[in-house]
Design a protein around this motif. Structure first.
Motif, PDB file in Angstrom:
ATOM      1  N   MET A   1      53.938  -7.603   4.258  1.00 39.64           N
ATOM      2  CA  MET A   1      52.670  -6.898   4.194  1.00 39.64           C
ATOM      3  C   MET A   1      51.701  -7.587   3.231  1.00 39.64           C
ATOM      4  SD  MET A   1      50.988  -4.352   5.307  1.00 39.64           S
ATOM      5  CE  MET A   1      49.803  -3.142   4.940  1.00 39.64           C
ATOM      6  N   MET A   2      52.191  -7.983   2.087  1.00 38.00           N
ATOM      7  CA  MET A   2      51.313  -8.634   1.102  1.00 38.00           C
ATOM      8  C   MET A   2      50.833  -9.990   1.607  1.00 38.00           C
ATOM      9  SD  MET A   2      50.838  -6.511  -1.228  1.00 38.00           S
ATOM     10  CE  MET A   2      50.209  -7.364  -2.632  1.00 38.00           C
ATOM     11  N   THR A   3      51.659 -10.664   2.408  1.00 39.36           N
ATOM     12  CA  THR A   3      51.247 -11.944   2.958  1.00 39.36           C
ATOM     13  C   THR A   3      50.075 -11.764   3.923  1.00 39.36           C
ATOM     14  OG1 THR A   3      53.522 -12.725   2.803  1.00 39.36           O
ATOM     15  CG2 THR A   3      52.048 -13.974   4.216  1.00 39.36           C
ATOM     16  N   ALA A   4      50.120 -10.718   4.738  1.00 38.60           N
ATOM     17  CA  ALA A   4      49.031 -10.440   5.675  1.00 38.60           C
ATOM     18  C   ALA A   4      47.739 -10.134   4.926  1.00 38.60           C
ATOM     19  CB  ALA A   4      49.403  -9.284   6.597  1.00 38.60           C
ATOM     20  N   VAL A   5      47.845  -9.394   3.852  1.00 38.64           N
ATOM     21  CA  VAL A   5      46.660  -9.067   3.047  1.00 38.64           C
ATOM     22  C   VAL A   5      46.100 -10.334   2.411  1.00 38.64           C
ATOM     23  CG1 VAL A   5      45.863  -7.815   1.005  1.00 38.64           C
ATOM     24  CG2 VAL A   5      47.380  -6.691   2.640  1.00 38.64           C
ATOM     25  N   ALA A   6      46.982 -11.178   1.897  1.00 39.70           N
ATOM     26  CA  ALA A   6      46.540 -12.424   1.271  1.00 39.70           C
ATOM     27  C   ALA A   6      45.858 -13.327   2.297  1.00 39.70           C
ATOM     28  CB  ALA A   6      47.720 -13.140   0.637  1.00 39.70           C
ATOM     29  N   ILE A   7      46.405 -13.398   3.499  1.00 38.77           N
ATOM     30  CA  ILE A   7      45.793 -14.209   4.553  1.00 38.77           C
ATOM     31  C   ILE A   7      44.420 -13.652   4.915  1.00 38.77           C
ATOM     32  CG2 ILE A   7      45.978 -14.859   6.992  1.00 38.77           C
ATOM     33  CD1 ILE A   7      49.020 -15.072   6.518  1.00 38.77           C
ATOM     34  N   TYR A   8      44.326 -12.336   5.074  1.00 44.81           N
ATOM     35  CA  TYR A   8      43.050 -11.708   5.408  1.00 44.81           C
ATOM     36  C   TYR A   8      42.009 -11.985   4.319  1.00 44.81           C
ATOM     37  CZ  TYR A   8      39.442  -8.216   6.064  1.00 44.81           C
ATOM     38  OH  TYR A   8      38.231  -7.600   6.201  1.00 44.81           O
ATOM     39  N   LEU A  13      37.249 -14.849   2.297  1.00 42.54           N
ATOM     40  CA  LEU A  13      36.675 -15.703   1.257  1.00 42.54           C
ATOM     41  C   LEU A  13      36.090 -16.981   1.866  1.00 42.54           C
ATOM     42  CD1 LEU A  13      36.263 -16.188  -1.792  1.00 42.54           C
ATOM     43  CD2 LEU A  13      38.448 -17.369  -1.764  1.00 42.54           C
ATOM     44  N   VAL A  14      36.848 -17.647   2.732  1.00 47.57           N
ATOM     45  CA  VAL A  14      36.378 -18.890   3.344  1.00 47.57           C
ATOM     46  C   VAL A  14      35.168 -18.635   4.244  1.00 47.57           C
ATOM     47  CG1 VAL A  14      37.000 -20.705   4.997  1.00 47.57           C
ATOM     48  CG2 VAL A  14      38.597 -20.057   3.181  1.00 47.57           C
ATOM     49  N   MET A  15      35.226 -17.589   5.059  1.00 45.66           N
ATOM     50  CA  MET A  15      34.115 -17.290   5.958  1.00 45.66           C
ATOM     51  C   MET A  15      32.874 -16.843   5.182  1.00 45.66           C
ATOM     52  SD  MET A  15      35.180 -18.245   8.818  1.00 45.66           S
ATOM     53  CE  MET A  15      33.917 -17.656   9.910  1.00 45.66           C
ATOM     54  N   SER A  16      33.082 -16.137   4.085  1.00 45.99           N
ATOM     55  CA  SER A  16      31.949 -15.719   3.250  1.00 45.99           C
ATOM     56  C   SER A  16      31.269 -16.926   2.632  1.00 45.99           C
ATOM     57  CB  SER A  16      32.414 -14.762   2.159  1.00 45.99           C
ATOM     58  OG  SER A  16      32.787 -13.539   2.707  1.00 45.99           O
ATOM     59  N   LEU A  17      32.059 -17.865   2.161  1.00 48.44           N
ATOM     60  CA  LEU A  17      31.488 -19.080   1.596  1.00 48.44           C
ATOM     61  C   LEU A  17      30.717 -19.855   2.662  1.00 48.44           C
ATOM     62  CD1 LEU A  17      31.174 -20.966  -0.807  1.00 48.44           C
ATOM     63  CD2 LEU A  17      33.330 -22.030  -0.159  1.00 48.44           C
ATOM     64  N   ALA A  18      31.295 -19.964   3.864  1.00 48.61           N
ATOM     65  CA  ALA A  18      30.618 -20.656   4.961  1.00 48.61           C
ATOM     66  C   ALA A  18      29.312 -19.960   5.322  1.00 48.61           C
ATOM     67  CB  ALA A  18      31.543 -20.733   6.178  1.00 48.61           C
ATOM     68  N   CYS A  19      29.331 -18.650   5.347  1.00 48.36           N
ATOM     69  CA  CYS A  19      28.135 -17.889   5.702  1.00 48.36           C
ATOM     70  C   CYS A  19      27.059 -18.029   4.622  1.00 48.36           C
ATOM     71  CB  CYS A  19      28.506 -16.428   5.917  1.00 48.36           C
ATOM     72  SG  CYS A  19      27.332 -15.539   6.952  1.00 48.36           S
ATOM     73  N   PHE A  20      27.458 -17.975   3.367  1.00 44.74           N
ATOM     74  CA  PHE A  20      26.521 -18.144   2.261  1.00 44.74           C
ATOM     75  C   PHE A  20      25.839 -19.515   2.345  1.00 44.74           C
ATOM     76  CE2 PHE A  20      25.392 -19.257  -2.098  1.00 44.74           C
ATOM     77  CZ  PHE A  20      24.704 -18.117  -2.503  1.00 44.74           C
ATOM     78  N   VAL A  21      26.639 -20.552   2.592  1.00 38.72           N
ATOM     79  CA  VAL A  21      26.100 -21.910   2.720  1.00 38.72           C
ATOM     80  C   VAL A  21      25.164 -21.995   3.924  1.00 38.72           C
ATOM     81  CG1 VAL A  21      26.734 -24.313   3.224  1.00 38.72           C
ATOM     82  CG2 VAL A  21      27.995 -23.017   1.495  1.00 38.72           C
ATOM     83  N   ALA A  22      25.526 -21.346   5.032  1.00 38.57           N
ATOM     84  CA  ALA A  22      24.680 -21.368   6.232  1.00 38.57           C
ATOM     85  C   ALA A  22      23.325 -20.727   5.958  1.00 38.57           C
ATOM     86  CB  ALA A  22      25.385 -20.663   7.391  1.00 38.57           C
ATOM     87  N   TYR A  23      23.303 -19.636   5.208  1.00 44.08           N
ATOM     88  CA  TYR A  23      22.030 -19.002   4.867  1.00 44.08           C
ATOM     89  C   TYR A  23      21.190 -19.923   3.983  1.00 44.08           C
ATOM     90  CZ  TYR A  23      22.540 -14.389   6.896  1.00 44.08           C
ATOM     91  OH  TYR A  23      22.620 -13.347   7.785  1.00 44.08           O
TER      92      TYR A  23
END
Length: 72
Positions: A1-8, A13-23
């Motif tokens: 369960m903790m592994t799934a949360v860590a992956i999510y 985090l990665v998608m947020s960084l990509a989105c921030f850079v895209a803006y």
């Protein structure tokens, strides 16, 4: 369960960084009159987990905050 949360959380985090850079990229492109990032791309990256980065990018760069059709 903790592994799934860590992956999510890692994906968010990665998608947020990509989105921030895209803006930031889109804002700079708009100011320079060069090719822009399509709005559909910004929406897709936000929906794939980058919504925190999208919110931060909008506020930090003051970008896409007044266009009602984009906000809806």
């Amino acid at each position: 369960m903790m592994t799934a949360v860590a992956i999510y959380l890692g994906i968010v985090l990665v998608m947020s960084l990509a989105c921030f850079v895209a803006y930031g990229w889109d804002k700079r492109s708009a100011a320079n009159g060069s090719r822009r990032v399509p709005e559909q791309t910004l929406h897709i990256v936000a929906l794939l987990g980058g919504w925190p980065g999208a919110l931060l990018g909008q506020r930090h760069f003051r970008h896409k905050t007044k266009k009602l059709s984009f906000l809806i």
